[in-house]
Design a protein around this motif. Structure first.
Motif, short mmCIF file in Angstrom:
data_model
loop_
_atom_site.label_atom_id
_atom_site.label_comp_id
_atom_site.label_asym_id
_atom_site.label_seq_id
_atom_site.Cartn_x
_atom_site.Cartn_y
_atom_site.Cartn_z
N HIS B 64 45.89 39.21 27.34
CA HIS B 64 45.42 37.88 26.97
C HIS B 64 46.34 36.77 27.51
O HIS B 64 45.87 35.86 28.18
N VAL B 100 42.03 43.41 32.22
CA VAL B 100 41.37 43.04 30.97
C VAL B 100 40.92 44.34 30.30
O VAL B 100 40.20 45.14 30.89
N HIS B 123 35.48 42.40 21.44
CA HIS B 123 34.63 42.89 22.52
C HIS B 123 34.79 44.38 22.81
O HIS B 123 34.32 44.88 23.83
N SER B 297 36.64 37.75 33.32
CA SER B 297 36.58 38.23 31.93
C SER B 297 36.03 39.64 31.79
O SER B 297 35.53 40.22 32.75
N CYS B 298 36.09 40.13 30.55
CA CYS B 298 35.59 41.48 30.26
C CYS B 298 34.07 41.53 30.37
O CYS B 298 33.48 42.60 30.44
N CYS B 358 43.11 37.69 30.93
CA CYS B 358 42.04 37.03 30.18
C CYS B 358 42.08 35.54 30.49
O CYS B 358 41.06 34.88 30.57
N CYS B 361 39.60 32.39 29.59
CA CYS B 361 38.46 32.83 28.76
C CYS B 361 38.66 32.41 27.31
O CYS B 361 37.73 31.97 26.65
N ASN B 380 32.16 34.90 27.67
CA ASN B 380 31.21 35.25 26.62
C ASN B 380 31.16 34.31 25.43
O ASN B 380 30.34 34.48 24.53
S1 SF4 Z 1 36.57 37.97 25.67
FE1 SF4 Z 1 37.99 36.99 27.08
S2 SF4 Z 1 39.90 36.99 25.93
FE2 SF4 Z 1 38.59 38.49 24.97
S3 SF4 Z 1 39.10 40.46 25.96
FE3 SF4 Z 1 37.37 39.55 27.06
S4 SF4 Z 1 38.33 38.45 28.73
FE4 SF4 Z 1 39.90 38.81 27.23
#
Ligand code: SF4
Lengths: 165, 418
Positions: B64, B100, B123, B297-298, B358, B361, B380
């Motif tokens: 993060h 990530v 997530h 991001s994820c 991250c 995000c 997201n």
């Molecule tokens: S939502 Fe954003 S902050 Fe959370 S794990 Fe996924 S990339 Fe990282």
């Protein structure tokens, strides 16, 4: 357990970024987190809220991230309990795991207004609105969650299990 | 039983299980990151367990605020490193080896079909794309599970989502899930499992499946899940680090709700501030000027996503009023993007090509919005303050729409630029 105090009211879908913005998550110190409680929902909230107050909200309180910092910050700010129409699921389990009392009640969250004084009988799930002389009921807490609360949270519960095995 | 019920039953030593029951189940993998692990570690120490339940099943991933953005973040990351050394954990990912978390674990074959996975990150539901049950929990849950290898669950009711018809050009898993959240709302699947199926899901590549399940939480869902098939097998067979098992839903499984979507009617979709459910067709937002574009991001930081953005931006320039930030989700994706010449495409287009993190995000670093600034991102969440100042705005889209918007300087569609 009886919880009594003045209510601050919030709307639907209060997310964890509103409860404690991610920009403050480079620490997990409860007192540091409490300084920014609900800041992005109401920037004056950290200075207005007093220890012993309560929060009511509409549906899906605590949606978004899994950060336990959210219930921790609420607890550290001295807020005794949260009453909402519904809670996001991770917030729900986190609250029980760390021992922040929360109550689901459509009726209460719809009728309680900001500034009302309420009294919650946590064991019976009865919420009294002293200001309005009304009474509401909260959804019953499942037996397992009661066991968690009476053990003092998940860590104490796990400790007991490990000792026993 | 549904696939979700079967996986939960198998992990709690039961033949039958039904929605609403509270169970204790064995977990196959536990993860936490640099924000959530510090609390988990502190709580774990309070339990007084002699050791962790399994040194090869606890993944600690600083992603993060890593590479460490400031001193406090560095202290948090150090807790992960110290704990991993102290307990000799096999799955600690140092900067340079990380990515990530939800992109990294499936890519490395550390999460496999049929698994039950918990993570102190909402997530964690991403791995449903592989046919695993995975869900986000709190740090205290992780602490307890690190000691016991178990976690408590309420067996969720299941909702089924069926996607049929033909996908429109550039419409992807991201659009399907945004559209679905727009339909049911941010608490439309509260406490429930979201099972995705249908003739559009069968040929959907793993990247799109992971994207869909990733955002189940944005509808309040406990998990998203897709019954494994050939595509799952192809994905898992060369990378799985453990044996895996395919579960499927029975014909007479119980669903509390079944929804069908005709995909020919699903447009390129954008979620407007400040809720993922606030969706509109991208084509209707052409008056919205933007200051920043984030691809990563994820949700959408996999190689397929980077390729899609590169295809649109190739040979063009990012609009002079816009900064574009491209963040491959893992080191492997980063390297692949370099090999394929994608990194060069972005740099030539005057975009930033960043190391995995991250980052913006969650408003951490590497692209924070100032007051009044507006971004379109493949991430997201678009809650108030999510990417920076409480008075900034985030629009969510797929990578193609994000890249097209970077060229246009406003929200737009790929058709407008190629
Ligand atoms: S939502 Fe954003 S902050 Fe959370 S794990 Fe996924 S990339 Fe990282």
């Amino acid at each position: 357990m009886i919880l009594k105090g003045k209510v601050w009211k919030f709307g639907n879908n209060i997310d964890t970024d509103a409860i404690i913005p991610a920009r403050y998550l480079n620490t997990s110190d409860p007192d540091e987190l409490a300084k920014h409680i609900m800041e992005d929902a109401d920037k004056d909230f950290p200075s207005k809220v007093k220890a012993g107050d309560l929060i009511t909200a509409d549906a899906n309180f605590g949606c978004g991230s899994s950060r336990e910092h959210a219930p921790i910050a609420i607890k550290a700010a001295g807020i005794q309990a949260v009453v909402a129409k519904s809670f996001a699921r991770i917030f729900y389990r986190n609250a029980f795991n760390i021992g922040l009392p929360i109550f689901e009640s459509e009726d209460a969250s719809g009728k309680i207004k900001e500034g009302d004084e309420i009294e919650i009988d946590a064991d019976r799930g009865v919420i009294k609105n002293i200001t309005k002389s009304e009474e509401y009921t909260a959804k019953p807490i499942p037996p397992f969650m009661q066991e968690l609360i009476s053990s003092g949270g998940l860590i104490e519960w796990t400790k007991k299990r490990i000792m026993a095995s | 039983m549904t696939i979700t019920e079967k996986i939960l039953a198998a992990h709690s030593g039961r033949d039958e299980i039904s929605a609403g029951e509270l169970i204790n189940a064995k977990v196959d993998l536990i993860l936490a990151n640099d924000i959530t692990a510090p609390i988990a570690i502190t709580e774990f120490k309070k339990i007084g367990a002699k050791d962790v339940f399994d040194k090869e099943r606890i993944a600690l991933i600083p992603d993060h605020f890593a590479p460490q953005k400031d001193i406090k973040a560095a202290e948090q990351c150090r807790m992960l490193r110290d704990f991993s050394r102290e307990y000799n954990l096999g799955l600690y990912f140092e900067v340079g080896r990380m990515g990530v978390e939800h992109a990294l674990l499936p890519e490395q074959g550390l999460v496999v079909p049929g698994d039950l996975v918990i993570g102190a990150d909402s997530h964690t539901c991403t791995y449903g794309g592989l046919g695993a049950f995975s869900t986000g929990v709190g740090s205290t849950d992780v602490a307890s599970a690190m000691a016991t290898g178990e976690c408590w669950f309420k067996v969720p009711e299941s909702m089924k989502f069926i996607y049929y018809g033909k996908l429109n050009k550039w419409v992807s898993g991201k659009d399907l899930i945004l559209h679905t959240i727009g339909d049911i709302g941010v608490d439309g699947a509260l406490y429930r499992a979201m099972e995705f199926e249908g003739e559009v899901i069968s040929p959907l590549p793993m990247a799109g499946r992971l994207t869909m399940c990733n955002m189940a939480i944005e509808a309040g869902g406990k998990n998203g899940i897709i019954v494994p098939d050939n595509i799952t097998e192809q994905y898992a067979k060369n990378r799985a680090k453990r044996e895996y098992k395919f579960y499927s839903s029975d014909k007479d499984a119980v669903y509390v709700d079944v929804r069908e979507y005709d995909c020919s009617k699903i447009p390129l979709t954008v979620s407007c501030p400040h809720l993922p459910s606030n969706t509109k067709p991208a084509a209707e937002l052409s008056s919205i000027a933007i200051d920043q574009v984030v691809v990563g991001s994820c949700t959408n930081g996999r190689i397929e996503d980077i390729r899609e953005a590169a295809e649109i931006i190739k040979g063009k320039k990012v609009n002079p009023n816009v900064r574009m930030i491209v963040i491959p989700a893992t080191q492997q994706i980063y390297l692949q993007a370099v090999k394929e010449g994608l990194a060069e495409i972005f740099v030539n287009a005057e975009a930033v090509f960043s190391t995995p993190t991250c980052g913006p995000c969650l408003g951490g670093h590497m692209g924070i919005l100032a007051k009044g600034e507006r971004a379109i991102a493949t991430t997201n969440r678009n809650f108030v303050g999510r990417m920076g100042h409480p008075e900034s705005e985030v629009y969510l889209s797929n990578p193609a729409v994000a890249a097209a918007s970077a060229i246009l300087g406003r929200i737009g569609t790929p058709e407008e630029v190629i």
